[in-house]
Design a protein around this motif. Structure first.
Motif, short mmCIF file in Angstrom:
data_model
loop_
_atom_site.label_atom_id
_atom_site.label_comp_id
_atom_site.label_asym_id
_atom_site.label_seq_id
_atom_site.Cartn_x
_atom_site.Cartn_y
_atom_site.Cartn_z
N LYS A 10 40.21 81.48 112.18
CA LYS A 10 41.16 80.63 112.90
C LYS A 10 41.48 81.26 114.25
CE LYS A 10 45.30 82.83 110.97
NZ LYS A 10 46.59 82.62 110.26
N PRO A 11 41.99 80.48 115.21
CA PRO A 11 42.43 81.04 116.50
C PRO A 11 43.62 81.98 116.28
CG PRO A 11 42.14 78.66 116.65
CD PRO A 11 42.07 79.01 115.20
N LEU A 12 43.70 83.02 117.13
CA LEU A 12 44.77 84.01 116.99
C LEU A 12 45.35 84.38 118.34
CD1 LEU A 12 43.03 86.41 114.44
CD2 LEU A 12 44.93 84.87 113.92
N SER A 13 46.62 84.79 118.34
CA SER A 13 47.24 85.31 119.56
C SER A 13 46.87 86.78 119.71
CB SER A 13 48.76 85.15 119.48
OG SER A 13 49.28 86.02 118.47
N ILE A 14 47.11 87.34 120.87
CA ILE A 14 46.80 88.76 121.09
C ILE A 14 47.66 89.64 120.18
CG2 ILE A 14 48.42 88.94 123.00
CD1 ILE A 14 45.08 90.85 122.50
N ASP A 15 48.91 89.23 119.92
CA ASP A 15 49.75 90.03 119.03
C ASP A 15 49.21 90.03 117.60
OD1 ASP A 15 51.51 90.80 121.02
OD2 ASP A 15 52.85 89.09 120.71
N GLU A 16 48.72 88.88 117.15
CA GLU A 16 48.14 88.80 115.80
C GLU A 16 46.88 89.66 115.72
OE1 GLU A 16 49.36 84.37 114.22
OE2 GLU A 16 47.86 84.51 115.82
N ILE A 17 46.07 89.60 116.76
CA ILE A 17 44.84 90.40 116.79
C ILE A 17 45.17 91.88 116.74
CG2 ILE A 17 42.86 91.05 118.24
CD1 ILE A 17 42.90 88.10 119.26
N LYS A 18 46.15 92.30 117.54
CA LYS A 18 46.56 93.71 117.56
C LYS A 18 47.04 94.17 116.20
CE LYS A 18 49.60 94.65 120.62
NZ LYS A 18 50.78 94.41 121.48
N ASP A 19 47.85 93.34 115.54
CA ASP A 19 48.41 93.74 114.25
C ASP A 19 47.32 93.85 113.18
OD1 ASP A 19 50.92 93.81 115.35
OD2 ASP A 19 51.52 91.83 114.63
N ASP B 31 33.63 86.32 129.20
CA ASP B 31 32.59 86.25 130.23
C ASP B 31 31.26 85.75 129.65
OD1 ASP B 31 34.34 87.13 132.13
OD2 ASP B 31 33.62 89.21 132.15
N GLN B 32 31.01 86.10 128.39
CA GLN B 32 29.77 85.67 127.74
C GLN B 32 29.86 84.24 127.20
OE1 GLN B 32 27.05 87.30 127.76
NE2 GLN B 32 27.74 89.25 128.56
N GLY B 33 31.04 83.65 127.25
CA GLY B 33 31.21 82.30 126.74
C GLY B 33 31.33 82.24 125.23
N ILE B 34 31.66 83.36 124.62
CA ILE B 34 31.74 83.41 123.16
C ILE B 34 33.13 82.99 122.67
CG2 ILE B 34 31.39 84.87 121.12
CD1 ILE B 34 28.97 84.43 122.93
N ILE B 35 34.15 83.37 123.41
CA ILE B 35 35.50 82.94 123.06
C ILE B 35 36.17 82.37 124.31
CG2 ILE B 35 35.69 84.69 121.25
CD1 ILE B 35 37.54 86.29 123.05
N PHE B 36 37.27 81.67 124.11
CA PHE B 36 38.06 81.19 125.24
C PHE B 36 39.54 81.28 124.89
CE2 PHE B 36 37.13 77.47 122.66
CZ PHE B 36 38.32 76.78 122.62
N TYR B 37 40.37 81.15 125.89
CA TYR B 37 41.82 81.31 125.75
C TYR B 37 42.49 79.98 126.07
CZ TYR B 37 46.53 83.27 126.51
OH TYR B 37 47.86 83.55 126.45
N GLU B 38 43.33 79.52 125.11
CA GLU B 38 44.01 78.24 125.33
C GLU B 38 45.27 78.20 124.50
OE1 GLU B 38 41.96 74.17 125.94
OE2 GLU B 38 42.45 74.23 123.80
N TYR C 147 43.39 82.85 121.27
CA TYR C 147 41.96 83.09 121.51
C TYR C 147 41.19 82.45 120.35
CZ TYR C 147 43.43 86.47 124.99
OH TYR C 147 44.00 87.06 126.09
N GLU C 148 40.12 81.74 120.70
CA GLU C 148 39.31 81.12 119.65
C GLU C 148 37.84 81.11 120.06
OE1 GLU C 148 39.67 76.70 119.20
OE2 GLU C 148 41.43 77.01 120.51
N LEU C 149 37.00 80.91 119.07
CA LEU C 149 35.56 80.88 119.33
C LEU C 149 35.18 79.59 120.02
CD1 LEU C 149 34.14 82.15 115.91
CD2 LEU C 149 34.26 83.44 118.04
N SER C 150 34.26 79.69 120.95
CA SER C 150 33.65 78.50 121.52
C SER C 150 32.65 77.95 120.50
CB SER C 150 32.93 78.85 122.82
OG SER C 150 31.83 79.72 122.55
N SER C 151 32.12 76.77 120.74
CA SER C 151 31.09 76.21 119.85
C SER C 151 29.89 77.14 119.80
CB SER C 151 30.67 74.82 120.33
OG SER C 151 31.77 73.93 120.28
N PHE C 152 29.55 77.69 120.96
CA PHE C 152 28.46 78.65 121.05
C PHE C 152 28.78 79.90 120.22
CE2 PHE C 152 26.61 82.19 123.72
CZ PHE C 152 25.30 81.99 123.33
#
Length: 261
Positions: A25-34, A52-59, A63-68
Motif C-alpha cells: 500500500k502507499p505510505l507516508s515518509i513517517d510510516e516508512i521510517k517507523d 528518478d527511475q519512475g519506480i515510485i511517485f509522490y502524491e 509514496y506509492e509504486l508506479s504501474s511500471f
C-alpha cells in the motif's frame, strides 16, 4: 525515463525493502521510517533515486509504486525468494545434484520457502533424523518418491499404515527388487493394507528421496560425487507442500502400480 535500474536495485537493501513495503500500500515518509527503522535523510536519498527511475511517485503526502514499479516488484519477489532459498543453505546446494529436480519444478524452487537441513545425531548416523520421524508419525498421509533404501522404511510404513495413515510410495526398480528379496514379508503386509499404494518408476529418479505429508515437505539429494548421507531438507510452508505433491505426481505419471505379490 531513465532505465539503468535493475543493475542498481539489488545494491541497496533499503531500496529493496521500500519497494516490498509499497507493493502492499502507499505510505507516508513517517510510516516508512517507523517500519524500516531508518532516518529521513538516509531514506530520502533512496526515494529520490526510485522517483528518478519512475519506480515510485509522490502524491497526497504518500509514496506509492508506479504501474511500471508494480511490474518490477512483482517480478522481483520470486527472484528474491529464490535467492533466499539458496542463500539459507548455500553449501548444501553447491555440493549436491540440483539438476536431479525436474526443470519445471526447479523453476518454482522459491516455493520451498524456508528450508532446514536436518541430520541424525552423530551416534545414530545410520538412522533417519529424529525430527523427520517425529513429524512423519504426526502425519495423516505420506507421499514419497525414493531411489535410496533405508532398512527402517518397511517396518515404519507398515506400522503407520496399520494406524490408518494413507501412504503412497514411488520407488525405483532396484529398490523394489531389494524389497522383494530382503523384506518380502513386510512388502506383502504393506500391499495388503487398504490405505497403501506402491508404484515402481519406469524412469530414472535422480534425487535420493522426497516426502510430502499434510505436515511438511522434505527432500534429499545426492552429492555431486554420487554419494549420499542420511539427511533431509525440511520445509513446513504451505507452498512447499504443493510443490512436493507436484513432484510426486511428476514421477507418478512415469510409474506403474504394484497391487499384489
Amino acid at each position: 525515463m531513465k532505465l539503468p535500474l535493475l543493475g542498481t536495485l539489488f545494491l541497496s537493501d533499503k531500496r529493496k525493502d521500500l519497494l516490498l513495503l509499497l507493493i502492499e500500500k502507499p505510505l507516508s515518509i513517517d510510516e516508512i521510517k517507523d517500519i524500516l527503522d531508518v532516518t529521513s535523510s538516509s531514506m530520502m536519498t533512496q526515494i529520490k533515486i526510485l522517483i528518478d527511475q519512475g519506480i515510485i511517485f509522490y502524491e497526497n503526502d504518500l509514496y506509492e509504486l508506479s504501474s511500471f514499479g508494480e511490474v518490477i516488484v512483482k517480478k522481483m519477489i520470486p527472484l528474491l525468494n529464490t535467492l533466499r532459498v539458496f542463500a539459507d543453505n548455500k553449501e548444501y546446494w553447491e555440493n549436491h545434484k540440483i539438476n536431479a529436480i525436474p526443470s519445471h519444478l526447479l523453476e518454482r524452487i522459491e516455493e520451498l520457502g524456508e528450508c532446514e537441513l536436518v541430520e541424525p545425531d552423530l551416534n545414530r548416523m545410520y538412522e533417519l533424523p529424529k525430527k523427520f520421524t517425529d513429524k512423519l508419525n504426526e502425519s495423516k498421509f505420506i507421499m514419497e518418491v525414493s531411489s535410496s533404501f533405508s532398512p527402517e522404511y518397511p517396518y515404519k510404513y507398515v506400522d503407520l499404515a496399520r494406524k490408518g495413515v494413507r501412504i503412497s510410495l514411488i520407488i525405483t526398480e532396484p529398490v523394489f527388487e531389494r524389497f522383494k528379496t530382503e523384506y518380502f514379508e513386510q512388502l506383502q503386509v504393506y500391499l495388503g493394507i487398504k490405505n497403501t499404494e506402491l508404484f515402481v518408476c519406469n524412469e530414472t529418479i535422480g534425487l535420493a528421496s522426497s516426502v510430502v505429508t499434510d505436515k511438511f515437505f522434505s527432500f534429499a539429494l545426492f552429492y555431486k560425487t554420487g554419494m549420499f548421507h542420511n539427511h533431509v531438507m525440511m520445509s513446513f510452508e504451505e507452498k512447499s507442500l504443493i510443490w512436493g505433491e507436484d513432484l510426486f505426481q511428476h514421477f507418478r505419471e512415469q510409474s506403474h502400480e504394484v497391487t499384489y505379490m
